[in-house]
Write a protein that holds these residues in place. Structure first.
Motif, short mmCIF file in Angstrom:
data_model
loop_
_atom_site.label_atom_id
_atom_site.label_comp_id
_atom_site.label_asym_id
_atom_site.label_seq_id
_atom_site.Cartn_x
_atom_site.Cartn_y
_atom_site.Cartn_z
N LEU A 17 -9.10 45.81 -18.93
CA LEU A 17 -9.13 45.09 -17.66
C LEU A 17 -10.18 43.99 -17.57
CD1 LEU A 17 -10.75 47.23 -14.83
CD2 LEU A 17 -10.92 47.83 -17.23
N ASP A 18 -10.87 43.69 -18.66
CA ASP A 18 -11.93 42.68 -18.66
C ASP A 18 -11.56 41.44 -17.83
OD1 ASP A 18 -11.83 44.33 -21.02
OD2 ASP A 18 -13.44 43.11 -21.86
N GLU A 19 -12.50 41.03 -16.99
CA GLU A 19 -12.39 39.77 -16.23
C GLU A 19 -11.27 39.75 -15.20
OE1 GLU A 19 -12.58 36.28 -18.82
OE2 GLU A 19 -13.90 37.41 -20.17
N THR A 20 -10.71 40.92 -14.85
CA THR A 20 -9.73 40.94 -13.75
C THR A 20 -10.44 40.44 -12.49
OG1 THR A 20 -8.64 42.85 -14.75
CG2 THR A 20 -8.15 42.40 -12.42
N PRO A 21 -9.95 39.34 -11.89
CA PRO A 21 -10.75 38.67 -10.86
C PRO A 21 -10.83 39.40 -9.52
CG PRO A 21 -8.69 37.47 -11.26
CD PRO A 21 -8.76 38.57 -12.28
N ASN A 22 -9.83 40.17 -9.14
CA ASN A 22 -9.90 40.85 -7.84
C ASN A 22 -8.92 42.01 -7.79
OD1 ASN A 22 -7.26 39.93 -7.06
ND2 ASN A 22 -8.16 37.92 -6.63
N LYS A 23 -9.01 42.75 -6.71
CA LYS A 23 -8.21 43.98 -6.64
C LYS A 23 -6.73 43.69 -6.44
CE LYS A 23 -8.32 45.69 -1.87
NZ LYS A 23 -8.85 46.63 -0.90
N ASP A 24 -6.40 42.61 -5.74
CA ASP A 24 -4.97 42.29 -5.57
C ASP A 24 -4.30 42.09 -6.93
OD1 ASP A 24 -5.09 42.51 -2.86
OD2 ASP A 24 -5.38 40.36 -2.50
N ILE B 183 -9.70 51.44 -16.74
CA ILE B 183 -10.67 51.30 -15.65
C ILE B 183 -12.07 51.50 -16.25
CG2 ILE B 183 -10.60 53.75 -14.96
CD1 ILE B 183 -10.82 50.68 -12.58
N TYR B 184 -13.07 50.89 -15.63
CA TYR B 184 -14.48 51.17 -15.95
C TYR B 184 -15.29 51.09 -14.68
CZ TYR B 184 -14.21 46.04 -16.95
OH TYR B 184 -13.96 44.70 -16.92
N PHE B 185 -16.60 51.31 -14.78
CA PHE B 185 -17.44 51.45 -13.58
C PHE B 185 -18.36 50.25 -13.37
CE2 PHE B 185 -15.75 55.59 -14.29
CZ PHE B 185 -15.63 56.16 -13.02
N ASP B 186 -19.56 50.27 -13.89
CA ASP B 186 -20.59 49.30 -13.50
C ASP B 186 -20.50 48.02 -14.32
OD1 ASP B 186 -21.20 51.51 -12.03
OD2 ASP B 186 -23.17 51.85 -12.91
N MET B 187 -20.07 46.94 -13.63
CA MET B 187 -19.79 45.66 -14.29
C MET B 187 -20.36 44.51 -13.46
SD MET B 187 -18.07 46.16 -17.09
CE MET B 187 -17.34 44.55 -17.44
N PRO B 188 -20.46 43.31 -14.04
CA PRO B 188 -20.87 42.14 -13.25
C PRO B 188 -19.97 42.00 -12.01
CG PRO B 188 -20.73 41.58 -15.57
CD PRO B 188 -20.18 42.96 -15.44
N GLU B 189 -20.53 41.53 -10.91
CA GLU B 189 -19.85 41.66 -9.62
C GLU B 189 -18.57 40.83 -9.48
OE1 GLU B 189 -22.54 38.51 -7.00
OE2 GLU B 189 -22.85 40.66 -6.80
N ASN B 190 -18.40 39.83 -10.32
CA ASN B 190 -17.16 39.03 -10.21
C ASN B 190 -15.99 39.68 -10.95
OD1 ASN B 190 -18.36 38.66 -12.68
ND2 ASN B 190 -17.81 36.48 -12.83
N GLN B 191 -16.19 40.86 -11.54
CA GLN B 191 -15.10 41.51 -12.28
C GLN B 191 -14.69 42.80 -11.56
OE1 GLN B 191 -15.26 41.67 -16.54
NE2 GLN B 191 -17.01 40.29 -16.63
N PHE B 192 -13.39 42.98 -11.43
CA PHE B 192 -12.87 44.19 -10.79
C PHE B 192 -13.32 45.43 -11.58
CE2 PHE B 192 -9.84 47.62 -10.39
CZ PHE B 192 -9.68 47.71 -9.01
N SER B 193 -13.79 46.43 -10.86
CA SER B 193 -14.12 47.72 -11.49
C SER B 193 -14.15 48.79 -10.41
CB SER B 193 -15.48 47.67 -12.19
OG SER B 193 -16.53 47.75 -11.25
N TYR B 194 -14.25 50.03 -10.82
CA TYR B 194 -14.31 51.15 -9.87
C TYR B 194 -15.48 50.97 -8.92
CZ TYR B 194 -14.10 56.06 -8.33
OH TYR B 194 -14.00 57.22 -7.59
N THR B 195 -16.62 50.56 -9.48
CA THR B 195 -17.82 50.42 -8.67
C THR B 195 -17.74 49.18 -7.77
OG1 THR B 195 -18.99 51.33 -10.58
CG2 THR B 195 -20.35 50.37 -8.83
N ASN B 196 -17.19 48.09 -8.28
CA ASN B 196 -17.20 46.83 -7.54
C ASN B 196 -16.14 46.74 -6.45
OD1 ASN B 196 -19.26 46.02 -9.16
ND2 ASN B 196 -18.02 44.69 -10.47
N THR B 197 -15.10 47.55 -6.54
CA THR B 197 -14.06 47.44 -5.51
C THR B 197 -14.49 48.23 -4.26
OG1 THR B 197 -11.68 47.57 -5.08
CG2 THR B 197 -12.65 49.40 -6.28
N ASP B 198 -13.67 48.14 -3.20
CA ASP B 198 -14.03 48.83 -1.96
C ASP B 198 -13.36 50.20 -1.90
OD1 ASP B 198 -11.40 48.15 -1.65
OD2 ASP B 198 -11.71 46.71 -0.01
N GLN B 199 -13.53 50.87 -0.77
CA GLN B 199 -13.01 52.23 -0.63
C GLN B 199 -11.49 52.27 -0.80
OE1 GLN B 199 -14.93 54.73 -0.73
NE2 GLN B 199 -13.19 56.15 -0.67
#
Ligand SMILES: [Zn+2]
Length: 406
Positions: free
Chosen positions: A22-29, A58-74
């Motif tokens: 999923l590297d560099e996936t820009p957003n949750k949509d 899926i992965y967790f802690d990533m730079p904030e511009n990349q979609f991840s479990y940690t960076n997305t919302d509830q």
């Protein structure tokens, strides 16, 4: 009666998993709409869905511009859990760039254990500290005593079964003899020739004893090996049969150069099996994630499934099928008019889905799995080889309702 195992689930002649990091996936949509596009036939942001069966990582802690479990919302995390439960998020792509402590690893791993279905496939990512390959992927995940050590949590208790440690081949079909056929591009003779040469050299390095390229020589999807701490694992190899080389066209922006008739025909003709290496989150743009040529490529793959040629499955299911197929044994007994297949397998349930045996008279065949009568045996008419068969049905995963509130 002649009974023999068919290589793939009836009626298919080859098998493929689209295995996307999923590297560099820009957003949750884009993350969730890609899943809906690939797995349903609904109208999505990326076009009308192609109705295949494709997992994701899926992965967790990533730079904030990349979609991840940690960076997305509830809401994003709830959808992630729906897709883990349904089998459509089936691979952990390391714990992420920034996870480098036992404490954080334990939290992340606990998050993944919440639902009924667990992630069982691990894929090393870039230079993540938790990577399991201590060589090319520079991981410390299997280095005992280190901050990022986790095999005692994730693998030894039976969590992760299948591990990817960085190996990618250019050869389009695995579990068959190596064939360079799909790689040559008449319009790019120099570049594609170089790709063939590199792959050829990897094979010869292996013959000369190179451990790094041993999987390339054997050309198997799976092999049994061990990590640096001695943990036994099933390692899998991915392929990117791109004429430009394994690191070219390995994203949504290039997949139309990989999902081609030449590559797919090669897979069918070789009766091969492929775990295709890609990054489908590396899209053309946030506004228009896939172009027409991208949609055409996925539609082409869908046509190979409709035409009973290539079965597309999630990575976890393809690997589970390969493992069951390689490790099973069976005997055939004639009892009066009946023919009994007695299957012995260390695996059960979904890992046996799709197993198919050729039989002259399917109606007379019964199946016993580890001594127990199997009541739902499916009988199949003649396939492309003209032979009839019986199967444990290959049941599709059910895609959950995660439609974005856009
Ligand atoms: Zn990655």
């Amino acid at each position: 009666m002649n009974i023999s195992l068919r290589k793939y689930p009836y009626p298919y002649q080859a098998m493929l998993a689209l295995c996307s990091d999923l590297d560099e996936t820009p957003n949750k949509d884009i993350y969730f709409e890609t899943a809906r596009y690939l797995n349903t036939t609904e109208q999505t942001l990326l076009g009308k869905g192609v109705g295949l069966e494709v997992g994701n990582t899926i992965y967790f802690d990533m730079p904030e511009n990349q979609f991840s479990y940690t960076n997305t919302d509830q809401d994003g995390r709830e959808k992630i859990h729906h897709l883990i439960d349904s089998g459509h998020i089936d691979c952990l792509h390391s714990f992420g760039d920034f996870v480098n402590s036992r404490e954080r690893i334990k939290q992340c791993w606990a998050d993944l254990q919440k639902g009924p279905r667990k992630i069982e496939v691990w894929i090393d990512h870039a230079q993540a500290p938790t990577n399991l390959d201590d060589g090319i992927m520079q991981g410390k995940g299997a280095v005992v005593g280190g901050n990022a050590f986790h095999t005692d949590l994730t693998i030894k208790p039976g969590g992760l079964h299948f591990i990817w440690k960085g190996r990618v081949t250019s050869i389009a079909s695995q579990n068959v003899k190596r064939s360079y056929r799909s790689l040559f591009n008449v319009r790019e003779p120099y570049k594609s020739g170089k790709t063939i040469l590199i792959e050829f050299v990897k094979g010869w390095f292996a013959r000369l004893g190179s451990v790094k390229y041993a999987m390339h020589k054997d050309n198997r999807v799976l092999r049994k090996t061990q990590l640096v701490d001695g943990t036994p694992v099933q390692e899998f190899m991915r392929c990117n049969p791109s004429w430009g080389g394994v690191s070219v066209f390995d994203s949504a922006r290039g997949i139309h150069n990989v999902l081609t008739e030449l590559v797919l025909n090669t897979l069918v003709e070789n009766e091969g099996c492929s775990v295709l290496y890609s990054h489908l989150g590396k899209v053309f743009s946030v506004e228009q994630a896939f172009q027409k040529k991208t949609q055409d490529a996925f539609e082409l793959l869908a046509a190979y499934q409709e035409n009973r040629l290539i079965l597309t499955a999630t990575t976890r299911r393809l690997l589970g099928y390969c493992r069951s197929f390689e490790e099973l044994s069976f005997i055939v007994k004639s009892v009066g008019d009946e023919v009994q297949i007695h299957l012995s397998s260390a695996y059960n349930g979904q890992d046996l889905y799709g197993l198919t045996w050729y039989a002259d008279d399917p109606e007379k065949v019964s199946l016993y799995i580890n001594g127990e009568y199997y009541a739902n045996l499916q009988t199949n008419p003649a396939d492309n080889s003209g032979r009839k068969s019986v199967s444990i049905a290959w049941l599709p995963l059910v895609f959950p309702d995660i439609k974005s509130q856009l």
